[in-house]
Design an enzyme around this catalytic site. Structure first.
Site, PDB file in Angstrom:
ATOM      1  N   HIS A 261      25.775 -15.084  27.378  1.00  0.00           N
ATOM      2  CA  HIS A 261      24.642 -14.143  27.283  1.00  0.00           C
ATOM      3  C   HIS A 261      23.937 -14.109  28.631  1.00  0.00           C
ATOM      4  O   HIS A 261      23.837 -15.118  29.317  1.00  0.00           O
ATOM      5  CB  HIS A 261      23.652 -14.586  26.195  1.00  0.00           C
ATOM      6  CG  HIS A 261      22.773 -13.484  25.712  1.00  0.00           C
ATOM      7  ND1 HIS A 261      21.642 -13.098  26.383  1.00  0.00           N
ATOM      8  CD2 HIS A 261      22.882 -12.666  24.650  1.00  0.00           C
ATOM      9  CE1 HIS A 261      21.070 -12.106  25.731  1.00  0.00           C
ATOM     10  NE2 HIS A 261      21.810 -11.809  24.676  1.00  0.00           N
ATOM     11  N   ASP A 314      26.841 -12.220  18.213  1.00  0.00           N
ATOM     12  CA  ASP A 314      28.073 -11.598  17.711  1.00  0.00           C
ATOM     13  C   ASP A 314      29.077 -12.606  17.177  1.00  0.00           C
ATOM     14  O   ASP A 314      30.051 -12.205  16.535  1.00  0.00           O
ATOM     15  CB  ASP A 314      28.729 -10.783  18.829  1.00  0.00           C
ATOM     16  CG  ASP A 314      28.007  -9.450  19.028  1.00  0.00           C
ATOM     17  OD1 ASP A 314      28.384  -8.695  19.928  1.00  0.00           O
ATOM     18  OD2 ASP A 314      27.060  -9.181  18.271  1.00  0.00           O
TER      19      ASP A 314
END
Ligand code: SDX
Length: 378
Positions: A261, A314
């Site tokens: 991320h 996700d």
């Protein structure tokens, strides 16, 4: 103040002041309007979270019931939008159908231009309510099933599950999807929100803003990862294979979908919440993919977490969606139907204090080149 250094991906570059949400990537913290995502997931609903993201405060009981009731009035699609969905190639991706439908939906509403406060609220309600209906309708129509009329007696999550299957939605599944939508509703200046703000800054209307953001979200590095995580888990095949498979992926510098991320350098707080639901649902159904996922997380954490590469939202969301009976190629659309409210909150914030985005560049091309007649070109 002129910045001369190129910042790849605008990493760490603040492009606006915002009061909508806050992320602390070192402390695994996410807050919407000052409320932690854990608190909202436990106590709030998606409709209440929508109100709060748009208006900056938790609604009173009356404000919430008016907001939800107004919303259900705008849930139905125009017949011509349903006809549009029928004309789209059934093998097209649901995100492409969604982007096309959202752009077309806006054409029916003259109040999309220069909206007053009431018209802004109406645009927000239409988009928040119609996007899930478009996702479910396209799925039904591409399967050759008749479309079903959305129900007004169900919340957004429940009506989505009802439309997807045509059956009465299970209350627990509805609540789990409701929580997933809270978790996916907003996330500061991610790529799709930034795309939406750029379009908002030109004073394009909100249907344009949302259809632009949908394009950004569809990419595998952003919203498209949740679909690919399941494919990766199936490819790995068993927990025992995880270590060797990950070693190969790290060796070949293949991105591990659902990991990493730009902001979180620890586990994404949303992944922690989703993991619990994924485990519970998969245990009950006997879905072995959860065990593979847990092993992948364990092994990847050994080899990647010291570089700040940890599970993101996700990684577990696809397992939850699969257990809720959502088709795999609709996972990103489910992400989108939650994130619409975040994009709209940023649309409202952008036009409140707007200046069109127009960055610059460092030119590295040719200068003063001569025009060569085509006959003389080699
Ligand atoms: C979302 O921004 C948001 O807020 C997004 C989101 C939201 O709610 O809106 O949180 C939702 O988009 C979640 C992310 C879903 N995407 C994926 O899971 C795809 C896999 N992840 C990566 O592509 C990547 O981690 C990104 C795109 C998420 C972040 O990319 P960055 O910040 O540009 O990081 P990078 O690609 O520059 O990587 C830095 C280093 C690189 O190594 P070096 O080249 O420096 O040696 O970390 C490595 C990368 O190779 N790396 C990974 C990795 N992610 C980064 N290595 C293996 N697997 C990964 N997943």
């Amino acid at each position: 103040m002129a910045i001369t250094e190129i910042i790849p991906g605008l990493e760490g570059v603040p492009i606006a002041e915002s009061a909508i949400s806050r992320v602390d990537g070192q402390r695994s913290l996410l807050e919407y309007r000052g409320l932690s995502i854990e608190t909202l997931a436990e106590h709030s609903t998606f409709e209440e979270t929508c109100y709060m993201l748009l208006y900056g405060k938790l609604p009173t009981r009356t404000e919430l019931s008016d907001f939800a009731a107004d919303g259900t009035r705008h849930r139905r699609l125009k017949y011509r939008i349903v006809d549009l969905l029928k004309c789209l190639p059934e093998h097209g991706h649901p995100m492409e159908a969604l982007q096309a439908a959202v752009a077309a939906i806006g054409m029916f509403y003259p109040d999309r231009y220069n909206p007053n406060a009431a018209q802004k609220r109406l645009s927000c309600l239409r988009l928040i309510e119609k996007v899930p209906v478009v996702v479910a309708s396209f799925h039904r129509l591409r399967n050759g099933d008749d479309n079903v009329v959305p129900r007004r007696d169900l919340n957004i999550a429940g009506n989505f599950l009802y439309m997807l299957t045509g059956n009465e939605p299970d209350p627990q599944a509805t609540r789990i999807l409701d929580i997933c939508m809270i978790l996916h509703a907003e996330h500061t200046m991610n790529a799709s929100t930034f795309a939406g703000r750029v379009v908002a800054s030109t004073l394009a209307h909100p249907y344009c803003v949302v259809s632009s953001a949908l394009g950004a979200l569809s990419g595998p590095l952003h919203g498209g990862a949740n679909e690919q995580v399941l494919q990766m888990l199936e490819r790995i095949g068993s927990p025992e294979n995880a270590r060797a498979a990950l070693a190969r992926m790290v060796e070949t510098k293949e991105k591990i979908m659902g990991f990493g991320h730009r902001v979180y350098k620890t586990v994404d707080p949303r992944a922690k919440i989703l993991k619990k639901y994924a485990e519970d649902l998969c245990r009950r159904s006997g879905n072995k993919l959860y065990d593979i996922a847990a092993k992948v997380e364990e092994v990847a954490s050994e080899v990647l977490s010291d570089r700040g590469i940890c599970p993101n939202v996700d990684f577990y969301s696809g397992l939850v969606y699969a257990e809720l009976g959502i088709p795999r190629d609709c996972f990103t659309s489910v992400f989108a139907m939650a994130r619409v409210v975040g994009w709209l909150a940023h649309w409202l914030e952008q036009i409140e204090n707007n200046r069109i985005f127009r960055p610059t560049q460092r030119y590295v091309g040719k200068v003063g080149d001569a025009y060569v007649p085509i006959a003389d070109r080699r």
